[in-house]
Design a protein around this motif. Structure first.
Motif, PDB file in Angstrom:
ATOM      1  N   ILE A  20      32.998  33.004  27.150  1.00 15.31           N
ATOM      2  CA  ILE A  20      34.105  33.962  27.238  1.00 15.31           C
ATOM      3  C   ILE A  20      35.238  33.504  26.311  1.00 15.31           C
ATOM      4  O   ILE A  20      35.567  32.321  26.255  1.00 15.31           O
ATOM      5  CB  ILE A  20      34.628  34.048  28.689  1.00 15.31           C
ATOM      6  N   PRO A  21      35.840  34.430  25.554  1.00 16.27           N
ATOM      7  CA  PRO A  21      36.935  34.053  24.653  1.00 16.27           C
ATOM      8  C   PRO A  21      38.037  33.278  25.375  1.00 16.27           C
ATOM      9  O   PRO A  21      38.457  33.654  26.476  1.00 16.27           O
ATOM     10  CB  PRO A  21      37.454  35.410  24.154  1.00 16.27           C
ATOM     11  N   MET A  22      38.505  32.199  24.745  1.00 16.23           N
ATOM     12  CA  MET A  22      39.526  31.361  25.359  1.00 16.23           C
ATOM     13  C   MET A  22      40.808  32.129  25.631  1.00 16.23           C
ATOM     14  O   MET A  22      41.552  31.805  26.559  1.00 16.23           O
ATOM     15  CB  MET A  22      39.813  30.151  24.459  1.00 16.23           C
ATOM     16  N   GLU A  23      41.076  33.173  24.823  1.00 19.36           N
ATOM     17  CA  GLU A  23      42.278  33.975  25.048  1.00 19.36           C
ATOM     18  C   GLU A  23      42.272  34.571  26.460  1.00 19.36           C
ATOM     19  O   GLU A  23      43.310  34.642  27.131  1.00 19.36           O
ATOM     20  CB  GLU A  23      42.382  35.114  24.027  1.00 19.36           C
ATOM     21  N   ASP A  50      42.672  31.678  29.082  1.00 21.57           N
ATOM     22  CA  ASP A  50      44.071  31.234  29.126  1.00 21.57           C
ATOM     23  C   ASP A  50      44.956  32.236  29.863  1.00 21.57           C
ATOM     24  O   ASP A  50      45.873  31.845  30.594  1.00 21.57           O
ATOM     25  CB  ASP A  50      44.603  31.028  27.705  1.00 21.57           C
ATOM     26  N   GLU A  51      44.674  33.514  29.678  1.00 21.37           N
ATOM     27  CA  GLU A  51      45.526  34.544  30.276  1.00 21.37           C
ATOM     28  C   GLU A  51      45.292  34.707  31.768  1.00 21.37           C
ATOM     29  O   GLU A  51      46.245  34.885  32.549  1.00 21.37           O
ATOM     30  CB  GLU A  51      45.296  35.886  29.581  1.00 21.37           C
ATOM     31  N   TYR A  52      44.020  34.643  32.206  1.00 23.13           N
ATOM     32  CA  TYR A  52      43.708  34.957  33.611  1.00 23.13           C
ATOM     33  C   TYR A  52      43.285  33.737  34.428  1.00 23.13           C
ATOM     34  O   TYR A  52      43.159  33.834  35.656  1.00 23.13           O
ATOM     35  CB  TYR A  52      42.603  36.021  33.679  1.00 23.13           C
ATOM     36  N   GLY A  53      43.087  32.599  33.771  1.00 24.27           N
ATOM     37  CA  GLY A  53      42.726  31.391  34.491  1.00 24.27           C
ATOM     38  C   GLY A  53      41.221  31.206  34.614  1.00 24.27           C
ATOM     39  O   GLY A  53      40.464  32.163  34.737  1.00 24.27           O
ATOM     40  N   GLU A  54      40.818  29.942  34.591  1.00 22.22           N
ATOM     41  CA  GLU A  54      39.396  29.605  34.642  1.00 22.22           C
ATOM     42  C   GLU A  54      38.745  30.078  35.926  1.00 22.22           C
ATOM     43  O   GLU A  54      37.617  30.573  35.926  1.00 22.22           O
ATOM     44  CB  GLU A  54      39.240  28.088  34.491  1.00 22.22           C
ATOM     45  N   GLU A  55      39.456  29.961  37.049  1.00 20.25           N
ATOM     46  CA  GLU A  55      38.886  30.357  38.336  1.00 20.25           C
ATOM     47  C   GLU A  55      38.577  31.846  38.367  1.00 20.25           C
ATOM     48  O   GLU A  55      37.497  32.261  38.822  1.00 20.25           O
ATOM     49  CB  GLU A  55      39.852  30.002  39.478  1.00 20.25           C
ATOM     50  N   SER A  56      39.491  32.668  37.870  1.00 22.30           N
ATOM     51  CA  SER A  56      39.266  34.119  37.866  1.00 22.30           C
ATOM     52  C   SER A  56      38.106  34.496  36.960  1.00 22.30           C
ATOM     53  O   SER A  56      37.298  35.374  37.293  1.00 22.30           O
ATOM     54  CB  SER A  56      40.540  34.853  37.422  1.00 22.30           C
ATOM     55  N   VAL A  57      38.022  33.831  35.818  1.00 26.60           N
ATOM     56  CA  VAL A  57      36.940  34.141  34.879  1.00 26.60           C
ATOM     57  C   VAL A  57      35.597  33.744  35.480  1.00 26.60           C
ATOM     58  O   VAL A  57      34.608  34.487  35.363  1.00 26.60           O
ATOM     59  CB  VAL A  57      37.167  33.430  33.526  1.00 26.60           C
ATOM     60  N   LYS A  58      35.531  32.594  36.149  1.00 24.10           N
ATOM     61  CA  LYS A  58      34.283  32.178  36.782  1.00 24.10           C
ATOM     62  C   LYS A  58      33.882  33.166  37.875  1.00 24.10           C
ATOM     63  O   LYS A  58      32.691  33.479  38.040  1.00 24.10           O
ATOM     64  CB  LYS A  58      34.433  30.773  37.355  1.00 24.10           C
ATOM     65  N   LYS A  59      34.847  33.659  38.621  1.00 18.62           N
ATOM     66  CA  LYS A  59      34.553  34.666  39.649  1.00 18.62           C
ATOM     67  C   LYS A  59      34.020  35.938  39.003  1.00 18.62           C
ATOM     68  O   LYS A  59      33.069  36.552  39.495  1.00 18.62           O
ATOM     69  CB  LYS A  59      35.811  34.983  40.464  1.00 18.62           C
ATOM     70  N   TYR A  60      34.623  36.319  37.894  1.00 13.00           N
ATOM     71  CA  TYR A  60      34.180  37.535  37.196  1.00 13.00           C
ATOM     72  C   TYR A  60      32.725  37.405  36.756  1.00 13.00           C
ATOM     73  O   TYR A  60      31.932  38.340  36.871  1.00 13.00           O
ATOM     74  CB  TYR A  60      35.075  37.796  35.982  1.00 13.00           C
ATOM     75  N   ILE A  61      32.357  36.219  36.277  1.00 10.29           N
ATOM     76  CA  ILE A  61      30.990  35.996  35.815  1.00 10.29           C
ATOM     77  C   ILE A  61      30.016  35.907  36.991  1.00 10.29           C
ATOM     78  O   ILE A  61      28.916  36.451  36.951  1.00 10.29           O
ATOM     79  CB  ILE A  61      30.922  34.728  34.951  1.00 10.29           C
ATOM     80  N   GLU A  62      30.432  35.243  38.066  1.00 11.61           N
ATOM     81  CA  GLU A  62      29.559  35.103  39.232  1.00 11.61           C
ATOM     82  C   GLU A  62      29.328  36.449  39.902  1.00 11.61           C
ATOM     83  O   GLU A  62      28.196  36.825  40.210  1.00 11.61           O
ATOM     84  CB  GLU A  62      30.188  34.124  40.232  1.00 11.61           C
ATOM     85  N   ASP A  63      30.412  37.199  40.099  1.00  3.13           N
ATOM     86  CA  ASP A  63      30.316  38.529  40.712  1.00  3.13           C
ATOM     87  C   ASP A  63      31.679  39.206  40.571  1.00  3.13           C
ATOM     88  O   ASP A  63      32.630  38.832  41.258  1.00  3.13           O
ATOM     89  CB  ASP A  63      29.951  38.406  42.192  1.00  3.13           C
ATOM     90  N   SER A 118      40.754  43.291  28.375  1.00  3.12           N
ATOM     91  CA  SER A 118      41.023  42.219  27.408  1.00  3.12           C
ATOM     92  C   SER A 118      39.777  41.893  26.598  1.00  3.12           C
ATOM     93  O   SER A 118      39.851  41.691  25.381  1.00  3.12           O
ATOM     94  CB  SER A 118      41.513  40.965  28.133  1.00  3.12           C
ATOM     95  N   LEU A 119      38.618  41.857  27.247  1.00  3.81           N
ATOM     96  CA  LEU A 119      37.368  41.597  26.541  1.00  3.81           C
ATOM     97  C   LEU A 119      37.065  42.715  25.548  1.00  3.81           C
ATOM     98  O   LEU A 119      36.617  42.470  24.422  1.00  3.81           O
ATOM     99  CB  LEU A 119      36.214  41.452  27.542  1.00  3.81           C
ATOM    100  N   ARG A 120      37.315  43.948  25.975  1.00  5.27           N
ATOM    101  CA  ARG A 120      37.044  45.092  25.103  1.00  5.27           C
ATOM    102  C   ARG A 120      37.905  45.034  23.848  1.00  5.27           C
ATOM    103  O   ARG A 120      37.425  45.255  22.732  1.00  5.27           O
ATOM    104  CB  ARG A 120      37.318  46.404  25.850  1.00  5.27           C
ATOM    105  N   ILE A 121      39.181  44.712  24.020  1.00  2.59           N
ATOM    106  CA  ILE A 121      40.105  44.633  22.880  1.00  2.59           C
ATOM    107  C   ILE A 121      39.653  43.555  21.893  1.00  2.59           C
ATOM    108  O   ILE A 121      39.763  43.722  20.674  1.00  2.59           O
ATOM    109  CB  ILE A 121      41.538  44.353  23.379  1.00  2.59           C
TER     110      ILE A 121
END
Length: 290
Positions: free
Chosen positions: A98-101, A104-117, A132-135
């Motif tokens: 996942i892009p570091m941008e 950095d913006e949403y936090g590692e924990e939120s991104v891991k949750k997004y990937i898990e489910d 953000s990913l789409r942009i």
């Protein structure tokens, strides 16, 4: 668009769970053209049974966005290697793609949750991450899909490129061939272009164009939209904006195209100077797997 995240697809088909056949071998193809080549090989994949290809052989044409016109041979290899990087990632490391941008913006924990489910997040947070990913031009769903495709030692990784004397240097193509050999990628070349391979489905080029082979080799621009070869193909098969009509115009003639292609050059390096194509070898390779 960020070219670091080139793997992207506006639409890709996943087999329904009750219809899914676990593949024994997948051909991952990185192609130069963004439309015609993709449609042709997706046709090959869709009609495996009719072409006597084992149903457990799958063909995955790597997609990039319509805006991504980076199609030089080196960039075709880069797209394949972007997939290979995804393939090598462990399941629990995929979030690092996942892009570091966004991290950095949403936090590692939120991104891991997004990937898990993604449902572990609130709808608002989920929508924000996806926007953000789409942009950034990062197609999470497609990259996740490709990540889950890997795992078989039998898989084949291949590039499909044109000789295209007007755009590709001999030195650059030789470097691509060498890189493929070094990394055990298959390299399929058509001289002068992929449309030459398609033209072999429509006619016996060796016989019908015996007085125009030099025109085929040069493949000069003959109109705003056509080179010599693409015009000849268009005159015979009447491609439309809706596509090449693979089932009607190519599927019935694959065996003829293979036989006709064998009358021309098919060695990788000799294809740089001589009319021909080795795409027939790819199709025979698919048929040989049992």
């Amino acid at each position: 668009m960020n070219n670091s995240y080139r793997l992207s697809s506006s639409a890709f088909d996943r087999e329904k769970e009750d219809e899914k056949i676990e593949p024994l071998k997948i051909y991952f193809l990185s192609v130069e053209g963004n439309v015609t080549e993709k449609e042709y090989f997706e046709g090959i994949a869709a009609y495996r049974e009719e072409l006597h290809i084992n149903g457990q052989v799958r063909v995955e044409v790597l997609s990039r966005s319509n805006e991504d016109t980076n199609s030089a041979p080196k960039q075709v290899i880069e797209l394949l290697e972007d997939y290979l990087r995804l393939r090598e990632m462990g399941e629990y490391d995929f979030y690092k793609d996942i892009p570091m941008e966004v991290v950095d913006e949403y936090g590692e924990e939120s991104v891991k949750k997004y990937i898990e489910d993604p449902n572990l997040l609130s709808k608002e947070d989920k929508d924000k991450i996806e926007e953000s990913l789409r942009i950034l031009g990062y197609d999470y769903a497609y990259r996740r899909y490709l990540h889950e495709c890997g795992g078989r030692e039998s898989d084949v990784f291949a590039i499909i490129i044109d000789r295209d004397r007007k755009s590709h240097t001999e030195k650059g193509l030789k470097e691509c061939i060498s890189h493929c050999r070094k990394n055990n990628y298959s390299c399929y070349i058509s001289n002068p272009c992929f449309e030459f391979w398609l033209l072999l489905h429509a006619c016996d080029v060796k016989e019908e164009y015996k007085d125009k082979l030099e025109e085929i080799r040069k493949n000069e621009k003959v109109s705003r939209t056509h080179t010599f070869v693409s015009r000849e193909l268009s005159n015979r098969n009447h491609h439309k904006k809706s596509g090449i009509a693979f089932k009607q115009k190519y599927l019935p003639h694959v065996d003829e195209a293979i036989a006709r292609a064998k009358k021309f050059e098919s060695d990788e390096e000799r294809l740089l100077d001589n009319i021909g194509t080795n795409i027939w070898k790819l199709l025979e390779s698919m048929r040989d797997f049992s």
